[in-house]
Motif scaffolding. Structure first.
Motif, PDB file in Angstrom:
ATOM      1  N   THR A  50       0.832  -1.212   0.000  1.00 41.38           N
ATOM      2  CA  THR A  50       0.000   0.000   0.000  1.00 41.38           C
ATOM      3  C   THR A  50       0.860   1.253   0.000  1.00 41.38           C
ATOM      4  OG1 THR A  50      -0.228   0.218   2.405  1.00 41.38           O
ATOM      5  CG2 THR A  50      -1.862  -1.154   1.277  1.00 41.38           C
ATOM      6  N   GLN A  51       2.054   1.166   0.568  1.00 46.21           N
ATOM      7  CA  GLN A  51       2.948   2.320   0.630  1.00 46.21           C
ATOM      8  C   GLN A  51       3.901   2.395  -0.570  1.00 46.21           C
ATOM      9  OE1 GLN A  51       4.882   2.432   4.501  1.00 46.21           O
ATOM     10  NE2 GLN A  51       2.942   2.678   5.566  1.00 46.21           N
ATOM     11  N   GLY A  52       3.764   1.437  -1.498  1.00 52.18           N
ATOM     12  CA  GLY A  52       4.601   1.451  -2.696  1.00 52.18           C
ATOM     13  C   GLY A  52       6.058   1.082  -2.440  1.00 52.18           C
ATOM     14  N   LYS A  53       6.325   0.367  -1.365  1.00 47.15           N
ATOM     15  CA  LYS A  53       7.697   0.029  -0.985  1.00 47.15           C
ATOM     16  C   LYS A  53       8.038  -1.454  -1.180  1.00 47.15           C
ATOM     17  CE  LYS A  53       7.648   3.458   2.751  1.00 47.15           C
ATOM     18  NZ  LYS A  53       7.721   3.599   4.226  1.00 47.15           N
ATOM     19  N   TRP A  54       7.053  -2.262  -1.479  1.00 48.09           N
ATOM     20  CA  TRP A  54       7.236  -3.718  -1.492  1.00 48.09           C
ATOM     21  C   TRP A  54       8.334  -4.179  -2.449  1.00 48.09           C
ATOM     22  CZ3 TRP A  54       6.791  -7.614   1.519  1.00 48.09           C
ATOM     23  CH2 TRP A  54       6.802  -8.913   1.022  1.00 48.09           C
ATOM     24  N   ASP A  55       8.279  -3.734  -3.681  1.00 50.05           N
ATOM     25  CA  ASP A  55       9.253  -4.205  -4.678  1.00 50.05           C
ATOM     26  C   ASP A  55      10.683  -3.865  -4.274  1.00 50.05           C
ATOM     27  OD1 ASP A  55       7.230  -5.304  -6.207  1.00 50.05           O
ATOM     28  OD2 ASP A  55       7.066  -3.555  -7.527  1.00 50.05           O
ATOM     29  N   ASP A  56      10.900  -2.662  -3.743  1.00 52.06           N
ATOM     30  CA  ASP A  56      12.245  -2.277  -3.289  1.00 52.06           C
ATOM     31  C   ASP A  56      12.706  -3.145  -2.125  1.00 52.06           C
ATOM     32  OD1 ASP A  56      12.467  -0.287  -5.196  1.00 52.06           O
ATOM     33  OD2 ASP A  56      11.899   1.326  -3.825  1.00 52.06           O
TER      34      ASP A  56
END
Length: 182
Positions: free
Chosen positions: A165-171
């Motif tokens: 949800t915070q757009g951090k998963w892939d990193d």
């Protein structure tokens, strides 16, 4: 019924995750040897969840009624600093104390609890979460209920949800896949 859009909105605000121990990191089962030695089972999958949250810039804490030697050992394995392994039955008081100390507000916190003793904190924080096998009372105030049961990957599942949800998963996946879990 969980409103996934509302849960997603709340998860985007999370800066700090507080984990109850029993029923979240364990399945609430105690084992005793013939000599009376107690042990519990903790999931290494949840270790990855804790590390993913931390890699994503989210602080993780344990909050349970009593700090034990087992909790300290698990804290080391899960990379939760000693100063964030809290043992008190006054859970709301600890939340108040930490908010005053850190400048964070209720909305910045996710609390993961499974029982009646967790309800006070769950009702206060911005993102209350319960495991699928949590008490009805805990699930009734949760904004998100994991598919996983206690001791079976609750934190890993939650980490993925929050970080996506915070757009951090892939990193985070990239960093952990190249740096390992040392």
């Amino acid at each position: 019924m969980i409103d996934i859009d509302k849960a997603t909105e709340l998860a985007r605000q999370v800066k700090f995750v507080i984990l109850d121990i029993h029923g979240i990191l364990t399945d609430n089962t105690l084992y005793y040897t013939d000599d009376g030695v107690k042990s519990e089972c903790f999931s290494l999958v949840d270790r990855i969840g804790c590390m993913a949250l931390q890699e994503g810039g989210i602080t993780v804490s344990f909050l349970t009624s009593k700090v034990s030697r087992a909790m300290d050992e698990v804290g080391k394995i899960y990379k939760v600093p000693k100063e964030l392994r809290w043992g008190t039955s006054a859970k709301i008081g600890k939340l108040d104390e930490y908010e005053k100390e850190s400048g964070l507000t209720d909305q910045d916190f996710c609390y993961v609890g499974d029982e009646m003793i967790d309800l006070g904190v769950m009702k206060r924080v911005g993102f209350p979460v319960a495991p699928s096998d949590g008490a009805v009372e805990a699930k009734s105030v949760a904004a998100y209920i994991t598919k996983a049961g206690g001791g079976k990957g609750v934190v890993r599942e939650l980490a993925e949800f929050i970080l996506k949800t915070q757009g951090k998963w892939d990193d985070v996946v990239q960093k952990l896949s190249t740096s390992g879990l040392a």
